[in-house]
Design an enzyme around this catalytic site. Structure first.
Site, mmCIF file in Angstrom:
data_model
loop_
_atom_site.group_PDB
_atom_site.id
_atom_site.type_symbol
_atom_site.label_atom_id
_atom_site.label_comp_id
_atom_site.label_asym_id
_atom_site.label_seq_id
_atom_site.Cartn_x
_atom_site.Cartn_y
_atom_site.Cartn_z
ATOM 1 N N CYS A 11 0.986 -1.211 -0.269
ATOM 2 C CA CYS A 11 -0.003 -0.317 0.185
ATOM 3 C C CYS A 11 0.947 1.039 0.038
ATOM 4 C CB CYS A 11 -0.595 -0.780 1.203
ATOM 5 S SG CYS A 11 -0.238 0.201 3.041
ATOM 6 N N HIS A 266 -1.556 1.479 7.881
ATOM 7 C CA HIS A 266 -2.119 1.380 6.304
ATOM 8 C C HIS A 266 -2.214 2.296 5.230
ATOM 9 C CE1 HIS A 266 -3.810 0.029 2.422
ATOM 10 N NE2 HIS A 266 -4.565 1.237 2.692
#
Length: 321
Positions: A11, A266
């Site tokens: 990510c 994330h």
């Protein structure tokens, strides 16, 4: 606006690739690279693999593409998958790999012009007034979110002013002065000399604070859509000609946001398309159109445990009408 599939905790890499490839100033440079001769060189060339990925994304036949070939190329240079990366560190790693592997000197120079910040470091002895000056370049402005007393800075402008504010070096921080022949108090300061077309601001949300453990600062810190450095910094904080300072007007282009904690998190990227002037959220393979109000949700909140907070801000220089 095409997504990138997550190929193993990628990510962070995906978010940064979107910021690079949505920047038309960067892709103009990328399209002019020297294509490697043999297959082995092609597999090992980061700029070439980024160009292939860009071309695959621009086919527009699918909602997302797999960045596996580029990830494999990066693994040669110890950029691993299945590990938690820091976006600020990974940006520097990617940029240096791209620069090192560009063969044409004029492209290296253009890449520097696009991203490199120039500052002048001043060190003045408080006893004899002797002063040393040194110019240096950096790729990001690493802005603190806390002052020296661990008080929260309240706006991006406050953080910028604090970064360029002179610091007194006394007691155990004193420096050796050649003129005085002994350790003396010094005044250390940083002055802004040059700002690039694409300005990366690193909000230092991960810090040690008062403990030995890395702590994430999620508190509210708003950043403006338009940023004029002449309105933020004083004359003493700049070392540039008026013609240079006249170009120090910026507008927000992208935000790389982090959610979660220091150990588990994330990344996603909010990017304003330079061709459509619309905001998009790039969350790995999922891409959706958003508004500035959605981007403002990354300003942060002191009680935030999982929500997104801005970590990297990307500002684009405004061109005169």
């Amino acid at each position: 606006a095409i997504g990138l599939y997550n190929v193993g905790q990628s990510c962070c890499l995906n978010s940064l690739l979107q910021v690079f490839l949505m920047n038309t100033h960067f892709t103009r440079i990328l399209r002019r690279i020297t294509v490697p001769q043999c297959d082995v060189q092609k597999r090992r060339s980061v700029p070439y693999q980024m160009l292939l990925l860009l071309e695959e994304m621009q086919c527009g036949k699918q909602k997302a593409v797999f960045p596996i070939a580029l990830a494999s190329c990066l693994s040669i240079y110890r950029v691993k998958l299945f590990v938690q990366h820091d976006a600020a560190q990974l940006f520097l790693t990617l940029w240096n790999l791209i620069k090192r592997q560009m063969k044409k000197p004029e492209l290296v120079e253009e890449l520097n012009d696009l991203y490199a910040i120039c500052v002048q470091e001043h060190l003045a002895c408080q006893k004899c007034s002797s002063e040393t000056r040194r110019n240096s370049s950096m790729l990001t402005l690493p802005l603190p979110l806390l002052d020296s007393n661990f008080h929260m800075l309240k706006t991006l402008e406050d953080s910028l002013q604090y970064f360029f504010h002179p610091e007194e070096l006394t007691d155990h921080n004193m420096c050796f002065c050649e003129q005085c022949g002994m350790k003396t108090p010094f005044l250390q300061s940083m002055k802004l000399v040059h700002l690039p077309q694409t300005l990366i601001i690193h909000l230092k949300r991960f810090c040690f604070e008062k403990s030995a453990y890395i702590h994430k600062l999620s508190h509210y810190l708003p950043f403006p859509q338009d940023l004029d450095f002449n309105a933020v910094l004083t004359e003493n904080q700049c070392q540039a000609a008026d013609s240079e300072k006249a170009a120090w007007k910026y507008e927000i282009f992208a935000v790389v946001a982090h959610s979660g904690s220091t150990n588990c998190g994330h990344y996603c990227a909010y990017i304003r398309s330079l061709t459509e002037c619309k905001w998009y959220c790039f969350n790995d393979s999922e891409v959706c159109q958003v508004s500035w109000d959605d981007v403002k949700c990354t300003f942060g909140h002191s009680n935030l445990h999982w929500g997104e907070t801005a970590y990297l801000l990307v500002y684009m220089k405004k061109h005169p009408q």
